[in-house]
Design a protein around this motif. Structure first.
Motif, short mmCIF file in Angstrom:
data_model
loop_
_atom_site.label_atom_id
_atom_site.label_comp_id
_atom_site.label_asym_id
_atom_site.label_seq_id
_atom_site.Cartn_x
_atom_site.Cartn_y
_atom_site.Cartn_z
N ARG A 243 8.19 8.12 -7.83
CA ARG A 243 9.34 7.23 -8.00
C ARG A 243 10.49 7.90 -8.73
N ASN A 244 10.22 8.99 -9.45
CA ASN A 244 11.28 9.69 -10.18
C ASN A 244 11.92 10.82 -9.40
N LEU B 284 1.00 7.89 4.52
CA LEU B 284 0.31 6.98 5.45
C LEU B 284 -1.05 7.51 5.90
N LEU B 285 -1.60 8.51 5.22
CA LEU B 285 -2.85 9.10 5.69
C LEU B 285 -4.04 8.14 5.59
N ASP B 286 -3.89 7.05 4.85
CA ASP B 286 -4.97 6.06 4.80
C ASP B 286 -4.68 4.86 5.68
N VAL B 287 -3.69 4.98 6.56
CA VAL B 287 -3.29 3.89 7.46
C VAL B 287 -3.65 4.30 8.89
N ARG C 44 0.84 -1.22 0.00
CA ARG C 44 0.00 0.00 0.00
C ARG C 44 0.86 1.25 0.00
N LEU C 45 1.92 1.22 0.79
CA LEU C 45 2.80 2.38 0.86
C LEU C 45 3.46 2.65 -0.48
N LEU C 46 4.01 1.61 -1.11
CA LEU C 46 4.68 1.80 -2.40
C LEU C 46 3.69 2.25 -3.47
N LEU C 47 2.44 1.81 -3.37
CA LEU C 47 1.41 2.26 -4.31
C LEU C 47 1.16 3.76 -4.14
N ASN C 48 1.09 4.21 -2.88
CA ASN C 48 0.89 5.64 -2.63
C ASN C 48 2.07 6.47 -3.11
#
Length: 442
Positions: A20-21, A164-167, A11-15
């Protein structure tokens, strides 16, 4: 291992996928639970995937004796994970709110280290968002404040991101427990004299006992209000475009708006547009102080009203409102003699002067208006400078800063004003380039 903990890294990597650049992902690492989990979540994929360079920054406020041990703890954690750490010590300014002063010092440090294409990652989560919403609601915030913490915003020359606002806090605690992580427990987090701690330890447990989904629904409300704020900003952009015509004194380099365009809007749209315009310039006034805008807007035509705000002033002149700050609000030192008129003259706190054409013989002096000045004009005789400035509709706040060129006690020219800048009495012109906010005024 719980499903939520398994899912957390992906989930974190998706957010973070849109970022990524970036050149660097720099984690704001306090050493507490939340930032420890964020650091651990990213340290492993950073060794196996093509991610931006990962580093951490710890801000040491020095507010508690126990905090002196925290930098060493953070250093040990980062060393174990192979993440470079920068420790920044800050001085927290005394004030009414220690919480706010510490936050200001911390974010100033973050701004200083954030370079172009850098992303600063902070570990605020969904529970923090709900606490922010309730805290601001109790302070009477509007839509902007109730939209909560933005997921991303500009910071320094880069960006701040809250992935992490959705965690939930519970998910972070579960992850830390299952991975055997150790973290700092800040004793001040238990002090309920601080408003946020009171909400966290007293109010939210009662709310969630009665409404178990309170945190989730409040975070959802913040998301709705974020969308509403976006619409208000679009409306403000439309209204400000209508009021952003180029005026006669655009060469001053000051931000200004056409008053008539604003005045035809409803009061609510006026406040919305002005809030959007003023937000990058100053701390915005609270509800009670917006009467200052009405006083400025509704003053008689020959008045020179001023609305004083936290970081500058709004002036009204020539059918426009003008933002003044920094050196525009300081008393000018005496300008003095212009020795080498072939070269531009830097005037203390007031920009630069130059002469073009057939430069008059020296010695020449630069002065500012004091009152009672008289200027000789071909075909018009001697004219009061005040009347000449009125004829040229010079804004009142400019009149005391306009450079005046003298020779042997005689007023020869007023900078930048057509017909008064030297052209009427000789084949030359006096040019003034004022300082503007891009040169350090704001």
């Amino acid at each position: 291992m719980s499903q939520s903990a398994i899912d957390l890294p992906s989930r974190l990597l998706l957010n973070l996928k849109p970022w990524r650049n970036a050149a660097t992902w720099r984690i704001a690492f306090s050493g507490g639970l939340d930032s420890t989990v964020l650091l651990h979540l990213l340290a492993h994929p950073a060794t196996t995937e093509s991610l931006p360079a990962l580093s951490a920054i710890h801000v040491h406020h020095g507010l508690q004796a126990v905090a002196d041990a925290w930098p060493e703890h953070c250093r040990a954690v980062c060393a174990a994970l192979g993440v470079p750490l920068q420790i920044v010590r800050v001085q927290v300014q005394p004030g009414a709110s220690l919480e706010r002063a510490a936050r200001d010092a911390r974010y100033h440090a973050f701004t200083e280290v954030t370079r172009p294409d850098d992303v600063l990652l902070t570990a605020q989560h969904r529970d923090d968002q709900a606490e922010t919403l309730l805290f601001r609601l109790l302070r009477g915030a509007g839509v902007r404040g109730l939209s909560g913490m933005p997921r991303q915003r500009p910071l320094g020359k880069g960006h701040l991101l809250r992935p992490l606002l959705d965690v939930t806090r519970a998910e972070l605690e579960a992850y830390a427990s299952e991975h055997g992580l150790s973290w700092i427990e800040d004793p001040s987090n238990l002090d309920r004299q601080y408003s946020r701690n009171y909400l966290r330890h007293q109010v939210f447990p009662a709310l969630t006992r009665r409404w178990p989904q309170a945190v989730a629904t409040m975070a959802r409300s913040a998301a709705h209000l974020t969308e509403a704020q976006g619409l208000l900003e679009e409306l403000a952009d439309m209204d400000l475009r209508e009021a952003s015509s180029v005026g006669e004194f655009a060469w001053l380099g000051l931000r200004s708006l056409e008053l008539a365009s604003l005045a035809q809007l409803s009061d609510a749209r006026q406040r919305n547009a002005l809030s959007h315009w003023l937000e990058p310039l100053t701390r915005l006034p609270d509800t009670d102080h917006w009467s200052g805008w009405e006083d400025l807007r509704d003053a008689s035509g020959d008045a020179c009203p001023v609305w004083r705000l936290a970081d500058g002033e709004l002036h009204r002149a020539g059918g426009r409102i003008w933002w003044l700050s920094g050196r525009w609000l300081r008393t000018l030192p005496v300008a003095g003699t212009w020795q080498d008129t072939r070269s531009p003259l830097v005037i203390p706190d007031n920009g630069m002067l130059s002469l073009t054409g057939q430069i008059p013989d020296g010695p020449l002096q630069i002065r500012y208006r004091e009152g009672g000045e008289v200027m000789a004009l071909p075909g018009r005789g001697h004219r009061d400078l005040k009347r000449l400035l009125n004829e040229n509709a010079v804004p009142s706040f400019v009149r005391g800063r306009l450079p005046l060129l003298y020779k042997d006690g005689q007023l020869l020219a007023v900078a930048n004003l057509n017909g008064l800048d030297g052209g009427a009495i000789g084949n030359w012109h006096l040019h003034w380039q004022p300082l503007n906010e891009d040169q350090g005024l704001s």
